[in-house]
Write a protein that holds these residues in place. Structure first.
Motif, PDB file in Angstrom:
ATOM      1  N   CYS A  12     -19.432   5.385  -0.666  1.00 50.97           N
ATOM      2  CA  CYS A  12     -18.476   4.281  -0.635  1.00 50.97           C
ATOM      3  C   CYS A  12     -18.948   3.203   0.341  1.00 50.97           C
ATOM      4  N   PRO A  13     -19.237   1.982  -0.165  1.00 49.15           N
ATOM      5  CA  PRO A  13     -19.707   0.905   0.710  1.00 49.15           C
ATOM      6  C   PRO A  13     -18.559   0.199   1.452  1.00 49.15           C
ATOM      7  N   LEU A  14     -17.326   0.567   1.134  1.00 48.96           N
ATOM      8  CA  LEU A  14     -16.166  -0.100   1.712  1.00 48.96           C
ATOM      9  C   LEU A  14     -15.877   0.392   3.120  1.00 48.96           C
ATOM     10  N   GLU A  15     -15.415  -0.524   3.925  1.00 48.11           N
ATOM     11  CA  GLU A  15     -15.024  -0.195   5.291  1.00 48.11           C
ATOM     12  C   GLU A  15     -13.507  -0.249   5.384  1.00 48.11           C
ATOM     13  N   GLU A  16     -12.959   0.396   6.375  1.00 50.89           N
ATOM     14  CA  GLU A  16     -11.505   0.434   6.530  1.00 50.89           C
ATOM     15  C   GLU A  16     -10.905  -0.967   6.557  1.00 50.89           C
ATOM     16  N   ARG A  17     -11.547  -1.891   7.233  1.00 51.03           N
ATOM     17  CA  ARG A  17     -10.997  -3.252   7.331  1.00 51.03           C
ATOM     18  C   ARG A  17     -10.988  -3.982   5.988  1.00 51.03           C
ATOM     19  N   ASP A  18     -11.792  -3.521   5.016  1.00 49.76           N
ATOM     20  CA  ASP A  18     -11.783  -4.139   3.694  1.00 49.76           C
ATOM     21  C   ASP A  18     -10.458  -3.912   2.965  1.00 49.76           C
ATOM     22  N   PHE A  19      -9.711  -2.896   3.356  1.00 45.91           N
ATOM     23  CA  PHE A  19      -8.457  -2.562   2.690  1.00 45.91           C
ATOM     24  C   PHE A  19      -7.279  -3.386   3.195  1.00 45.91           C
ATOM     25  N   GLN A  20      -7.559  -4.455   3.931  1.00 47.47           N
ATOM     26  CA  GLN A  20      -6.501  -5.372   4.366  1.00 47.47           C
ATOM     27  C   GLN A  20      -6.012  -6.223   3.204  1.00 47.47           C
ATOM     28  N   LYS A  85       0.300  -4.570  -0.770  1.00 49.26           N
ATOM     29  CA  LYS A  85       0.299  -4.423   0.689  1.00 49.26           C
ATOM     30  C   LYS A  85       0.140  -2.949   1.032  1.00 49.26           C
ATOM     31  N   LEU A  86      -0.816  -2.656   1.887  1.00 49.94           N
ATOM     32  CA  LEU A  86      -1.067  -1.279   2.311  1.00 49.94           C
ATOM     33  C   LEU A  86      -0.711  -1.129   3.789  1.00 49.94           C
ATOM     34  N   PRO A  87       0.377  -0.437   4.103  1.00 53.42           N
ATOM     35  CA  PRO A  87       0.739  -0.214   5.500  1.00 53.42           C
ATOM     36  C   PRO A  87      -0.283   0.654   6.245  1.00 53.42           C
ATOM     37  N   ASN A  88      -1.047   1.449   5.477  1.00 53.96           N
ATOM     38  CA  ASN A  88      -2.012   2.375   6.069  1.00 53.96           C
ATOM     39  C   ASN A  88      -3.385   2.194   5.414  1.00 53.96           C
ATOM     40  N   PRO A  89      -4.110   1.123   5.752  1.00 52.33           N
ATOM     41  CA  PRO A  89      -5.428   0.902   5.147  1.00 52.33           C
ATOM     42  C   PRO A  89      -6.388   2.077   5.349  1.00 52.33           C
ATOM     43  N   LYS A  90      -6.273   2.753   6.489  1.00 53.97           N
ATOM     44  CA  LYS A  90      -7.146   3.896   6.763  1.00 53.97           C
ATOM     45  C   LYS A  90      -6.936   5.012   5.737  1.00 53.97           C
ATOM     46  N   GLY A  91      -5.678   5.245   5.350  1.00 54.67           N
ATOM     47  CA  GLY A  91      -5.392   6.267   4.345  1.00 54.67           C
ATOM     48  C   GLY A  91      -6.048   5.946   3.015  1.00 54.67           C
ATOM     49  N   ALA A  92      -5.976   4.670   2.586  1.00 53.82           N
ATOM     50  CA  ALA A  92      -6.607   4.253   1.330  1.00 53.82           C
ATOM     51  C   ALA A  92      -8.123   4.379   1.425  1.00 53.82           C
ATOM     52  N   HIS A  93      -8.672   3.961   2.551  1.00 59.47           N
ATOM     53  CA  HIS A  93     -10.119   4.057   2.776  1.00 59.47           C
ATOM     54  C   HIS A  93     -10.569   5.512   2.718  1.00 59.47           C
ATOM     55  N   ASP A  94      -9.854   6.386   3.405  1.00 58.82           N
ATOM     56  CA  ASP A  94     -10.217   7.800   3.427  1.00 58.82           C
ATOM     57  C   ASP A  94     -10.123   8.424   2.035  1.00 58.82           C
ATOM     58  N   ARG A  95      -9.079   8.061   1.285  1.00 59.53           N
ATOM     59  CA  ARG A  95      -8.918   8.609  -0.064  1.00 59.53           C
ATOM     60  C   ARG A  95     -10.040   8.123  -0.984  1.00 59.53           C
ATOM     61  N   VAL A 120      -5.376   5.708  -4.778  1.00 63.29           N
ATOM     62  CA  VAL A 120      -5.931   4.985  -3.629  1.00 63.29           C
ATOM     63  C   VAL A 120      -4.824   4.224  -2.895  1.00 63.29           C
ATOM     64  N   VAL A 121      -4.018   3.451  -3.623  1.00 63.65           N
ATOM     65  CA  VAL A 121      -3.008   2.629  -2.943  1.00 63.65           C
ATOM     66  C   VAL A 121      -1.880   3.471  -2.364  1.00 63.65           C
ATOM     67  N   ARG A 122      -1.552   4.576  -2.993  1.00 62.24           N
ATOM     68  CA  ARG A 122      -0.504   5.445  -2.442  1.00 62.24           C
ATOM     69  C   ARG A 122      -0.976   6.139  -1.172  1.00 62.24           C
ATOM     70  N   ALA A 123      -2.250   6.458  -1.105  1.00 67.96           N
ATOM     71  CA  ALA A 123      -2.801   7.012   0.137  1.00 67.96           C
ATOM     72  C   ALA A 123      -2.737   5.969   1.250  1.00 67.96           C
ATOM     73  N   GLY A 124      -2.689   4.695   0.857  1.00 65.65           N
ATOM     74  CA  GLY A 124      -2.561   3.600   1.816  1.00 65.65           C
ATOM     75  C   GLY A 124      -1.117   3.266   2.149  1.00 65.65           C
ATOM     76  N   GLY A 125      -0.183   4.077   1.660  1.00 66.55           N
ATOM     77  CA  GLY A 125       1.215   3.890   2.011  1.00 66.55           C
ATOM     78  C   GLY A 125       2.014   3.016   1.066  1.00 66.55           C
ATOM     79  N   SER A 126       1.421   2.585  -0.032  1.00 70.02           N
ATOM     80  CA  SER A 126       2.138   1.763  -1.017  1.00 70.02           C
ATOM     81  C   SER A 126       2.774   2.668  -2.069  1.00 70.02           C
ATOM     82  N   LYS A 127       3.871   2.208  -2.629  1.00 73.81           N
ATOM     83  CA  LYS A 127       4.508   2.926  -3.733  1.00 73.81           C
ATOM     84  C   LYS A 127       4.161   2.286  -5.075  1.00 73.81           C
TER      85      LYS A 127
END
Length: 141
Positions: A12-20, A85-95, A120-127
């Motif tokens: 995965c080339p994505l970084e946590e900050r990319d999930f903003q 909107k992802l309240p938890n970008p780290k969760g989406a990144h990790d997933r 992916v988005v639900r792991a980031g806290g979105s419904k």
């Protein structure tokens, strides 16, 4: 010559900050697929499109610069996109990292491109998601 769908996401080339900034992108389907197709647009320091394409394949990714090539070579058009909107970008990144470790068993209507994006988005806290998993027929909200 095969149509461009992106590169297999082995790492995965994505970084946590990319999930903003994340959008669900709905494009037209191909062949008998009247439901369309869902990709995730993820951008921060880089801009990427990520999706699942195929019955038992690793996620595919493409840089922003290749998105128009993907649409053209596959005879697709963008229908709409929704910002998520992802309240938890780290969760989406990790997933996303977890999902790159094994092929995705695609199941046509269930466990398809939409459910991949939902994971992916639900792991980031979105419904956000879709009830029927038919991208062109409903909102990704």
């Amino acid at each position: 010559m095969s149509k461009y769908e992106g590169a297999s996401m082995i790492i995965c080339p994505l970084e946590e900050r990319d999930f903003q900034h994340v959008c669900a992108v709905i494009v037209s389907g191909d062949g008998p697929n009247a439901c369309g197709h869902t990709l995730l647009h993820i951008s921060g320091s880089w801009a990427w499109y990520v999706h699942i394409s195929g019955f038992y394949k690793a996620p595919k990714w493409m840089p922003e610069s290749n998105y128009m090539r993907y649409l053209k070579e596959n005879g697709k058009r963008e229908i709409r996109r929704w910002e998520i909107k992802l309240p938890n970008p780290k969760g989406a990144h990790d997933r996303m990292h977890e999902l790159t470790e094994k092929p995705w068993l695609w199941g046509i209507v269930a466990h398809n491109c939409t459910s991949f994006a939902e994971e992916v988005v639900r792991a980031g806290g979105s419904k956000a998601g879709q009830y029927f998993n038919c991208p062109v027929a409903e909102r990704f909200a």
